[in-house]
Design a protein around this motif. Structure first.
Motif, PDB file in Angstrom:
ATOM      1  N   UNK A 251       0.879  -1.321   0.081  1.00 43.06           N
ATOM      2  CA  UNK A 251      -0.123   0.532   0.152  1.00 43.06           C
ATOM      3  C   UNK A 251       0.815   1.048  -0.189  1.00 43.06           C
ATOM      4  N   UNK A 252       0.325   1.818  -0.401  1.00 41.61           N
ATOM      5  CA  UNK A 252       1.057   3.510  -1.063  1.00 41.61           C
ATOM      6  C   UNK A 252      -0.038   4.516  -0.022  1.00 41.61           C
ATOM      7  N   UNK A 253      -0.537   4.041   0.134  1.00 46.88           N
ATOM      8  CA  UNK A 253      -1.406   5.231   1.188  1.00 46.88           C
ATOM      9  C   UNK A 253      -0.868   6.451   1.619  1.00 46.88           C
ATOM     10  N   UNK A 254      -1.148   7.725   1.875  1.00 49.86           N
ATOM     11  CA  UNK A 254      -0.169   8.184   2.627  1.00 49.86           C
ATOM     12  C   UNK A 254       1.341   8.680   1.980  1.00 49.86           C
ATOM     13  N   UNK A 255       2.044   7.753   0.618  1.00 45.00           N
ATOM     14  CA  UNK A 255       2.925   8.709   0.589  1.00 45.00           C
ATOM     15  C   UNK A 255       3.148   9.280  -0.182  1.00 45.00           C
ATOM     16  N   UNK A 256       3.357  10.675  -0.448  1.00 40.11           N
ATOM     17  CA  UNK A 256       3.892  11.301  -1.472  1.00 40.11           C
ATOM     18  C   UNK A 256       4.172  11.369  -2.633  1.00 40.11           C
ATOM     19  N   UNK A 257       4.161  10.435  -3.260  1.00 45.03           N
ATOM     20  CA  UNK A 257       4.630   9.980  -4.350  1.00 45.03           C
ATOM     21  C   UNK A 257       3.595   9.678  -5.684  1.00 45.03           C
ATOM     22  N   UNK A 258       4.426   9.437  -6.989  1.00 45.82           N
ATOM     23  CA  UNK A 258       3.846   9.091  -7.758  1.00 45.82           C
ATOM     24  C   UNK A 258       5.050   7.991  -8.123  1.00 45.82           C
ATOM     25  N   UNK A 259       3.993   7.265  -8.769  1.00 48.15           N
ATOM     26  CA  UNK A 259       4.256   5.371  -9.511  1.00 48.15           C
ATOM     27  C   UNK A 259       4.631   5.496 -10.999  1.00 48.15           C
ATOM     28  N   UNK A 260       5.624   4.588 -11.280  1.00 53.36           N
ATOM     29  CA  UNK A 260       5.581   4.015 -12.771  1.00 53.36           C
ATOM     30  C   UNK A 260       6.161   3.208 -13.100  1.00 53.36           C
ATOM     31  N   UNK A 261       5.882   2.292 -13.912  1.00 60.80           N
ATOM     32  CA  UNK A 261       6.898   0.501 -14.032  1.00 60.80           C
ATOM     33  C   UNK A 261       7.134   1.184 -15.333  1.00 60.80           C
ATOM     34  N   UNK A 262       7.656   2.300 -16.188  1.00 55.62           N
ATOM     35  CA  UNK A 262       7.919   2.290 -17.260  1.00 55.62           C
ATOM     36  C   UNK A 262       9.436   3.396 -16.713  1.00 55.62           C
ATOM     37  N   UNK A 263      10.833   2.513 -16.819  1.00 56.77           N
ATOM     38  CA  UNK A 263      11.217   3.469 -16.392  1.00 56.77           C
ATOM     39  C   UNK A 263      11.991   4.792 -17.623  1.00 56.77           C
ATOM     40  N   UNK A 264      11.830   4.167 -19.024  1.00 58.54           N
ATOM     41  CA  UNK A 264      11.915   4.878 -19.801  1.00 58.54           C
ATOM     42  C   UNK A 264      10.815   6.293 -20.395  1.00 58.54           C
ATOM     43  N   UNK A 265      10.057   6.381 -19.749  1.00 56.58           N
ATOM     44  CA  UNK A 265       8.950   7.487 -19.357  1.00 56.58           C
ATOM     45  C   UNK A 265       9.323   8.054 -18.711  1.00 56.58           C
TER      46      UNK A 265
END
Lengths: 431, 307
Positions: free
Chosen positions: B193-207
């Motif tokens: 869970x990333x609830x409360x984490x002030x982050x964005x998530x990506x599964x595409x490093x090249x992007x």
């Protein structure tokens, strides 16, 4: 044995609430009625117990206590556990079989019963479903049932093998016994030490997903449907588990369920201090799960409050969180937590703590029955307004691992009567 | 402040203070005799329940440059092997008279437990998957040194976030200082869970790479293969390894960081470490000055900072 006169209380049992005094003679209730204690004076042959402002109820029944004997006497003994139970208002507790060795044979059942002779609470012995609780081979259930064992469980572990669980249910259905399941898929739960979710992610502690419990609840509901067998679910902790049980009951399956006080009072946020006293299995869950367990108790979906009293010696609870054993004390705080935290009428709270678990434990003839002339004198007298603070050092258990240290609670046991003899009098254990 | 257990004990102001003190100690470290008497007579113990070379040496060097006495307790040679409990070990060490203890343990939360049992200051030298605050501080310092500030900067943290104390502390530290953080990993290596984490998530490093001011690579541990978290290291590298080709996607001047120890050829291309914007050795160098600052902040009298 002197007569006992319990004077000035309100009687609460399955039939409702009424004023009344209770006269106890020779281990049984000799008379019940308003005013029968008027003018009574204590004497050599009469003990008068004041129940003014109190509820007089059938003794409480705990479906789930770990008394640690034989094998872990440094954490608890049957004697100390029974004393803690009496102080909590219990007259009967079911001793879980995950002792060392496990209670899986007639010899060990007899040994535990011998150890339980004369202690402050009746100890009903649960036996293992499988030999050594190893999940491989059925225990001698018929022999154990013939000795009077009514509940079978591998608690601490669930029976992982679905086919073995099916056979156990089929075999049990011929014996008038109940199989109680600790629902946890061990592969899904492997390596986990707390509820998997927001807090486990933040704290970096490996989690146990709710689904590890729910897949086994689902499976055993299916197996109950298949076999017609009776299944009791131990310590339900998740919202979906409660919903699954509600659906199974609506379907008419022979399913019962219990919940532990910590699962309706504490959330996984408690783990943030990394104190292993908050480590328990099933783990403390989310707020939504706690709310669902409360709602399940209120709706009657969950049949009983059971303590899962699990004493551990202080030194093992001072280990790193992921190395400490799971478990919390429960016997001395369950009633007060239910009265303080559940917004339910006392009649309903006592149903969850006494007469409904008594049916599941198969001891209803002796415990939890209505307070009537001729009935067994297993009673507790509760002051529902008494305020107190949980102090670990004051508990009768040999261990100190209560997660409620310092918590203010309302409701306390004034007297407990086992077979006509006070085991607790004015809040003090009598033996 | 008594202990340094979590980056959240510091907050933005606390991190700024550590950075300010670190500036002075970087100057000290560049002297011919890089030593000051600030903690003379103080005793700092490293209590390491996990193998660690760089963190332990970094703390020891920091303590010595502040003239503190150091003791080193390592589990392989200690009474722990004889069955002594954590609490008994900690109380035994404290009885010798110590001022600070640096705790490294494989179990999350142990520094919090130790802090309950001792009067000395406790510094979290890394606990389980949970936190590694001094690593985050030295990473912040390194970024500020090169980029001026974290405010408004974008940092990608790439790799095994789930099992990484470095990632948890860095998310707290970078975001406290105003940076935007993107976590890049296969879903199996993200926390549940990333609830409360002030982050964005990506599964595409090249992007993600063309948009960042710094890319922070985490160590990929081989044992993750046995937990069915990844099909193979090769597949991880092809999706998430910072190869030379991929490093060309980074904007001019973007930093390449790694907490060490590296698996060259897995999360980082063997030749990528030689690029001018790779600051991995700079991180190590700054580690000593940052840890001097932390020890000074917890134990120092406030006087003769760099005399």
């Amino acid at each position: 044995m002197p007569e006992l006169l319990i004077v000035g209380g309100d009687l609460v049992d399955e039939s409702g609430r009424r004023r009344g005094d209770v006269l106890v003679r020779d281990g049984a209730i000799a008379a019940v009625g308003e005013g029968i204690g008027d003018g009574a004076a204590a004497g050599p042959n009469v003990t008068v117990l004041d129940a003014g402002g109190c509820i007089v109820a059938p003794g409480l029944v705990d479906l789930h206590a770990h008394l640690r004997q034989p094998g872990r006497e440094e954490a608890e003994t049957i004697e100390t556990g029974a004393r803690a139970a009496a102080l909590g208002g219990y007259t009967a507790i079911v001793a879980m079989p995950n002792t060392e060795p496990a209670i899986d044979s007639p010899g060990i059942v007899r040994e535990v019963r011998d150890l339980a002779a004369g202690v402050a609470c009746e100890v009903l012995v649960a036996a293992a479903i499988t030999v050594g609780r190893r999940g491989e081979q059925l225990s001698p259930m018929a022999e154990l049932a013939a000795l009077g064992v009514r509940l079978f469980t591998d608690d601490g572990n669930g029976v992982q093998d679905a086919r073995l669980m099916r056979r156990a249910l089929e075999y049990a259905s011929g014996l008038d016994i109940t199989l109680a399941q600790h629902c946890e898929d061990e592969i899904l739960a492997a390596g986990g030490h707390m509820h998997e979710g927001e807090w486990s992610s933040r704290l970096g502690i490996p989690g146990i997903p709710s689904e590890a419990e729910e897949v086994m609840v689902m499976r055993d509901i299916a197996l109950s449907r298949l076999t017609g067998g009776r299944v009791h679910f131990l310590h339900l902790s998740t919202a979906r588990s409660v919903a699954l049980v509600a659906a199974a009951k609506a379907e008419g399956l022979r399913i019962t369920a219990e919940a532990a006080p910590h699962h309706f009072t504490l959330t996984d946020a408690e783990v943030a201090a990394f104190d292993p006293v908050f480590k328990v299995n099933p783990p403390l869950r989310s707020r939504a799960d706690v709310d669902a367990v409360r709602a399940g108790l209120a709706a009657g979906t969950i049949d009983a409050i059971a303590t899962d009293h699990a004493p551990h010696a202080p030194e093992v609870k001072e280990a790193p969180f992921d190395q400490a054993p799971p478990g919390m004390l429960g016997l001395e705080t369950a009633l007060a937590l239910a009265l303080t935290e559940l917004d339910l009428p006392i009649e309903q709270v006592l149903g969850l703590l006494s007469w409904r678990p008594a049916v599941i434990a198969g001891c209803r003839a002796d415990h939890g029955g209505p307070i009537l002339e001729g009935g067994p004198a297993n009673l507790c007298v509760i002051d529902p307004e008494a305020a107190w603070v949980v102090e670990p050092g004051q508990l009768a258990s040999r261990s100190r691992n209560t997660p409620y240290a310092g918590r203010k609670l309302k409701g306390r046991v004034r007297h407990t009567i086992l077979a006509g003899t006070p085991t607790v009098r004015d809040g003090e254990a009598q033996q | 402040m008594k202990h340094l257990l979590s980056i959240s004990d510091l907050g933005a102001d606390g991190i700024d203070e550590v950075m300010r003190i670190t500036d002075s100690f970087v100057e000290v470290s560049e002297r011919a005799i890089p030593k000051v008497p600030a903690l003379r007579g103080r005793t700092v113990v490293s209590l390491f329940y996990e193998d660690s070379t760089r963190t332990r040496l970094s703390f020891e060097t920091a303590a010595k440059r502040l003239s503190a006495d150091t003791m080193n307790f390592s589990v392989s040679t200690s009474s722990v092997k004889k069955g002594e409990s954590l609490r008994d070990t900690v109380e035994t060490i404290e009885a010798m008279g110590i001022d600070a203890v640096v705790v490294r343990h494989g179990s999350s939360g142990v520094p919090w437990q130790v802090a309950q049992w001792v009067d000395a200051s406790v510094i979290n030298g890394g606990d389980g998957w949970h936190e590694h605050p001094t690593q985050a501080l030295l990473d912040c310092y390194t970024i500020r040194q090169r980029l001026g500030s974290l405010e408004g900067r974008h940092v990608a943290i790439v790799g095994d976030i789930k099992h990484s104390r470095v990632a948890r502390s860095n998310v707290l530290a970078f975001t406290a200082l105003g940076a935007e953080v993107t976590l890049v990993a296969p879903p199996t290596l993200m926390p549940p869970s990333l609830a409360g984490w002030p982050v964005t998530v990506s599964h595409d490093l090249d992007q993600v790479l063309p948009k960042v001011d710094a890319v922070y690579l985490l160590r990929m541990q081989k044992e993750r293969m046995t937990e069915a978290l990844l099909p193979s290291l090769r597949e991880y590298t092809s999706g998430y390894g910072l190869t030379m080709a991929r490093s060309n996607l980074l904007p001019e001047g973007a930093l390449i960081m790694h907490p060490g120890p590296m698996n060259r050829g897995v999360e980082i291309g063997a030749d990528v470490t030689d690029l001018p914007n790779t600051v991995i050795t700079k991180q190590v160098a700054n580690g000593v000055a940052v840890r001097m600052a932390v020890l000074y902040l917890l134990l120092g009298s406030g006087a003769d900072l760099v005399a």
